[in-house]
Motif scaffolding. Structure first.
Motif, short mmCIF file in Angstrom:
data_model
loop_
_atom_site.label_atom_id
_atom_site.label_comp_id
_atom_site.label_asym_id
_atom_site.label_seq_id
_atom_site.Cartn_x
_atom_site.Cartn_y
_atom_site.Cartn_z
N ARG A 1 0.85 -1.20 0.00
CA ARG A 1 0.00 0.00 0.00
C ARG A 1 0.88 1.24 0.00
NH1 ARG A 1 -0.91 4.72 3.68
NH2 ARG A 1 -2.59 5.74 2.57
N ILE A 2 0.51 2.23 -0.84
CA ILE A 2 1.20 3.52 -0.79
C ILE A 2 0.19 4.66 -0.75
CG2 ILE A 2 3.36 2.87 -1.96
CD1 ILE A 2 2.09 4.18 -4.54
N MET A 3 0.67 5.84 -0.36
CA MET A 3 -0.12 7.06 -0.49
C MET A 3 -0.03 7.48 -1.97
SD MET A 3 0.98 9.17 2.93
CE MET A 3 2.72 8.83 2.89
N PRO A 4 -0.93 8.36 -2.42
CA PRO A 4 -0.93 8.71 -3.85
C PRO A 4 0.25 9.59 -4.24
CG PRO A 4 -2.57 10.00 -2.67
CD PRO A 4 -1.98 9.06 -1.68
N SER A 5 1.31 8.97 -4.72
CA SER A 5 2.50 9.72 -5.13
C SER A 5 3.27 8.89 -6.15
CB SER A 5 3.38 10.00 -3.90
OG SER A 5 4.73 10.19 -4.28
N LYS B 1 0.19 -0.18 -4.54
CA LYS B 1 -1.24 0.12 -4.73
C LYS B 1 -1.60 1.36 -3.91
CE LYS B 1 -2.76 -4.63 -5.56
NZ LYS B 1 -2.91 -4.49 -7.00
N ARG B 2 -2.20 2.34 -4.61
CA ARG B 2 -2.62 3.58 -3.91
C ARG B 2 -3.92 3.29 -3.16
NH1 ARG B 2 -0.85 8.40 -7.49
NH2 ARG B 2 0.83 7.37 -8.58
N ILE B 3 -3.88 3.42 -1.86
CA ILE B 3 -5.07 3.13 -1.05
C ILE B 3 -5.24 4.23 -0.02
CG2 ILE B 3 -6.02 1.51 0.68
CD1 ILE B 3 -4.63 -0.75 -0.85
N GLU B 4 -6.49 4.67 0.14
CA GLU B 4 -6.75 5.74 1.11
C GLU B 4 -6.51 5.23 2.53
OE1 GLU B 4 -10.48 7.64 0.52
OE2 GLU B 4 -9.85 8.42 -1.44
N PHE B 5 -6.08 6.14 3.37
CA PHE B 5 -5.65 5.77 4.72
C PHE B 5 -6.75 5.03 5.50
CE2 PHE B 5 -4.49 7.17 9.18
CZ PHE B 5 -3.42 6.30 9.29
N ASN B 6 -8.00 5.54 5.38
CA ASN B 6 -9.06 4.96 6.20
C ASN B 6 -9.45 3.54 5.77
OD1 ASN B 6 -9.94 6.80 4.03
ND2 ASN B 6 -11.96 5.93 4.44
N THR B 7 -8.95 3.07 4.60
CA THR B 7 -9.32 1.71 4.19
C THR B 7 -8.11 0.75 4.23
OG1 THR B 7 -9.01 2.21 1.86
CG2 THR B 7 -11.22 2.51 2.71
#
Ligand code: LMR
Length: 346
Positions: A185-189, A204-210
């Motif tokens: 999992r990564i932040m969108p960058s 994989k870009r995944i939002e923090f809350n999920t």
């Protein structure tokens, strides 16, 4: 005589009220806030996505308390933590629309808006948090943060989350080649995506809350984050291995909606700027303490298999990850790399 009375009458009706009004205006925040409605007060809605007991969560509360105290309640900062008001991916639009006035997103989440800020995502760009602080406050750092003004975003400070570590559920990561084939999992960058693609992992870009759900479902094997986020979001409970790599910085730009900032009276701007300066120092210290404390909790709980990269390992990772720097140079602007402390020790 009549003329003298005339002059006195003129003074009474025109000059004296001006003096009274002026002295009222210069008096600082004179009214007890409880007597003011929310329309009469200045309300700053501050949304963020992490837990209350993280450095960002605690600093947001501290900031709100100090502003209330120092303005006698004339300025109220309403803090919405844990993504309860706006989630990752929503908060930026809410800020630029003016639905909220303040956010503190991870810098990586600003890279779609100003790609050059992904210099902070480069692996091993900084070895200490002090280096990050100096870079942000330097001329080059200010040139970078000024770019956000074109997007109605005004940077008023920097808060740390710390350095990122790597966790996963498959196998221990001792050598960078152990990341090969893992879904991370990564932040969108783009720079973070490049970092993992160089190591042959699937980012994989995944939002923090999920993130918790996605780890639980097995859609990703692992993730990179700071210890305060890994523990406060309970991510460690789904992971078996943790590598203390300190390979990348995670921090936040404190952002105001620029138009809102300009609409504030000067004395309020000054009060906020001074308070933010105090809270920033406090937050930097707190982050160091919290991450140290979390590491010792993890060491003691023996709930994860821990591995520390040696200095020599880190040097090898750094060399292996050089293509990420080439990618940045090619797509963005080399001057932001050249000014990094490791290239420019001045
Ligand atoms: C993350 O998405 O992992 C972090 O940005 C969360 C945060 O705000 O610390």
């Amino acid at each position: 005589m009549k003329r003298i009375y005339g002059i006195l009458a003129f003074l009474f009706v025109s000059i004296i009220p001006i003096v009274i009004l002026t002295s009222c205006n210069t008096q600082e925040f004179p009214v007890d806030y409880e007597q003011l409605s929310s329309e009469e007060r200045i309300v700053i809605r501050f949304s963020h996505v992490v837990g209350e007991d993280t450095p960002k969560g605690m600093a947001a509360r501290k900031f709100a308390e100090l502003v209330k105290e120092r303005s006698n309640g004339y300025v109220e900062v309403q803090v919405f933590s844990n993504g309860t008001l706006y989630k990752d991916g929503e908060e930026m639009n809410a800020l630029t629309r003016g639905d909220i006035q303040m956010i503190a997103p991870a810098i990586s989440k600003l890279t779609d808006t100003v790609p050059e800020v992904s210099v902070f995502d480069l692996p091993y760009a900084f070895y200490t948090l002090d280096e990050v602080h100096d870079y942000v406050k330097s001329d080059i750092g200010m040139k970078l943060t000024d770019k956000l003004k074109d997007h109605n975003l005004f940077v008023v400070g920097l808060w740390d989350s710390g350095f990122k570590q790597i966790s996963n559920s498959k196998h221990p990561i001792h050598h960078y080649s152990d990341l090969s084939g893992l879904k991370m999992r990564i932040m969108p960058s783009d720079i973070l995506a490049k970092q993992f693609s160089v190591l042959d992992a699937d980012a994989k870009r995944i939002e923090f809350n999920t993130v918790f759900n996605q780890l639980q479902k097995g859609n990703v094997d692992g993730q990179e984050n700071t210890l305060s986020n890994i523990t406060s979001k309970n991510l460690y409970s789904l992971q078996d291995y943790l590598t203390i790599s300190n390979h990348g910085y995670l921090g936040y730009f404190l952002l105001f909606n620029l138009e809102f900032w300009y609409s504030l009276p000067e004395d309020v701007q000054q009060l906020l700027t001074e308070t933010l300066k105090d809270v920033e120092q406090w937050e930097w210290q707190l982050t160091k303490e919290i991450n140290k404390e979390k590491l010792s909790d993890i060491e003691q709980c023996e709930c994860l298999q821990l591995h520390y990269l040696s200095e020599q390992d880190k040097e090898e990772w750094e060399v292996k990850l050089e293509p990420v720097y080439d990618y940045y140079r090619e797509h963005y602007n080399n001057q932001f790399i050249e000014a990094l402390p490791k290239f420019d020790p001045e």
